[in-house]
Write an enzyme that holds these catalytic residues in place. Structure first.
Site, PDB file in Angstrom:
ATOM      1  N   GLY A 104     -11.666 -47.464 -22.851  1.00  0.00           N
ATOM      2  CA  GLY A 104     -11.449 -48.751 -22.273  1.00  0.00           C
ATOM      3  C   GLY A 104     -10.745 -49.708 -23.437  1.00  0.00           C
ATOM      4  O   GLY A 104     -10.985 -49.549 -24.447  1.00  0.00           O
ATOM      5  N   GLN A 130      -9.004 -57.896 -26.379  1.00  0.00           N
ATOM      6  CA  GLN A 130      -8.724 -57.228 -27.535  1.00  0.00           C
ATOM      7  C   GLN A 130      -7.541 -56.799 -28.003  1.00  0.00           C
ATOM      8  O   GLN A 130      -7.480 -56.296 -29.280  1.00  0.00           O
ATOM      9  CB  GLN A 130      -9.568 -55.679 -27.087  1.00  0.00           C
ATOM     10  N   CYS A 163     -17.171 -49.567 -29.845  1.00  0.00           N
ATOM     11  CA  CYS A 163     -16.001 -50.809 -29.086  1.00  0.00           C
ATOM     12  C   CYS A 163     -14.876 -50.738 -30.230  1.00  0.00           C
ATOM     13  O   CYS A 163     -14.968 -50.718 -31.462  1.00  0.00           O
ATOM     14  CB  CYS A 163     -16.671 -52.186 -29.400  1.00  0.00           C
ATOM     15  N   LEU A 164     -13.647 -50.667 -29.732  1.00  0.00           N
ATOM     16  CA  LEU A 164     -12.400 -50.548 -30.467  1.00  0.00           C
ATOM     17  C   LEU A 164     -12.262 -51.878 -31.406  1.00  0.00           C
ATOM     18  O   LEU A 164     -11.626 -51.801 -32.424  1.00  0.00           O
ATOM     19  CB  LEU A 164     -11.287 -50.317 -29.704  1.00  0.00           C
ATOM     20  N   HIS A 182     -18.825 -52.696 -19.873  1.00  0.00           N
ATOM     21  CA  HIS A 182     -18.533 -52.845 -21.291  1.00  0.00           C
ATOM     22  C   HIS A 182     -17.227 -53.754 -21.127  1.00  0.00           C
ATOM     23  O   HIS A 182     -16.932 -54.886 -21.911  1.00  0.00           O
ATOM     24  CB  HIS A 182     -18.306 -51.457 -22.002  1.00  0.00           C
ATOM     25  N   GLU A 183     -16.215 -53.401 -20.399  1.00  0.00           N
ATOM     26  CA  GLU A 183     -14.854 -53.926 -20.423  1.00  0.00           C
ATOM     27  C   GLU A 183     -14.883 -55.497 -19.946  1.00  0.00           C
ATOM     28  O   GLU A 183     -14.296 -56.285 -20.269  1.00  0.00           O
ATOM     29  CB  GLU A 183     -13.807 -53.242 -19.955  1.00  0.00           C
ATOM     30  N   HIS A 203     -15.968 -57.965 -22.018  1.00  0.00           N
ATOM     31  CA  HIS A 203     -15.093 -58.533 -22.907  1.00  0.00           C
ATOM     32  C   HIS A 203     -14.342 -59.844 -22.401  1.00  0.00           C
ATOM     33  O   HIS A 203     -14.123 -60.733 -23.001  1.00  0.00           O
ATOM     34  CB  HIS A 203     -13.782 -57.470 -23.215  1.00  0.00           C
TER      35      HIS A 203
HETATM   36 ZN    ZN Z   1     -15.294 -53.046 -26.297  1.00  0.00          ZN
END
Ligand code: ZN
Length: 169
Positions: free
Chosen positions: A48, A53, A93-94, A135-136, A139
């Site tokens: 995701g 991000q 998380c990226l 999660h997304e 963000h």
């Molecule tokens: Zn994340």
């Protein structure tokens, strides 16, 4: 916007803390952005990726439970509801490389969103997809998994968080 220069931004970049703005125009540029985000997510072995991000303050994310581009979906202006169940699972998380946090979340939810043409759609999600969507969606509200750490997580990640903070300066 030059999409070639688009890259994943890391904690503690302040763009990750903004309440992202709704999307009102459905342009070819928006479709190109979503496509580029899918590429970046797949390259980074993620499942995701949310627009903040990549430094873009807009309510858009992409998700692919298999991590493959072919399974990726684009969610714009999403609204989650009908939360059910609860389970603790490790999440990465990226934007927080090297950090995992055990996050307790509902195991199922419903999502309403629009696609890149502005057409509404909705579906139910469970298990991994439900976790990714939550999660997304976090963000888009400036919420990160570091906000969900317990004392042990915080101790275990202290060095890596400090490293990321120094890298950002
Ligand atoms: Zn994340």
């Amino acid at each position: 916007m030059n999409l070639d220069n688009l890259d994943i931004v890391c904690y503690p970049d302040p763009v990750l803390r903004q309440d992202a703005r709704p999307i009102t125009e459905f342009t070819p540029e928006l479709a190109a952005l979503a496509q580029r985000m899918i590429e970046l997510m797949v390259q980074a072995n993620g499942v995701g990726l949310a627009a903040p991000q990549v430094g873009i303050d807009r309510r858009l994310f992409v998700a692919s439970p298999t991590g493959k581009a072919a399974d990726a979906h684009v969610y714009i202006n999403p609204v989650l509801s009908d939360f059910q169940g609860a389970e603790s699972q490790e999440e990465g998380c990226l934007s927080l490389p090297g950090i995992t946090v055990k996050v307790n979340r509902p195991t199922a939810c419903h999502i309403e969103a629009v696609d890149i043409n502005g057409n509404p759609f909705s579906h139910k999600a469970a298990e991994l997809l439900a976790r990714i969507l939550q999660h997304e969606n976090d963000h888009l509200n400036g919420v990160l998994i570091v906000d969900k750490m317990n004392t042990l997580d915080r101790l275990a990640s202290r060095r890596q968080l400090k490293y990321l903070e120094q890298e950002y300066q």
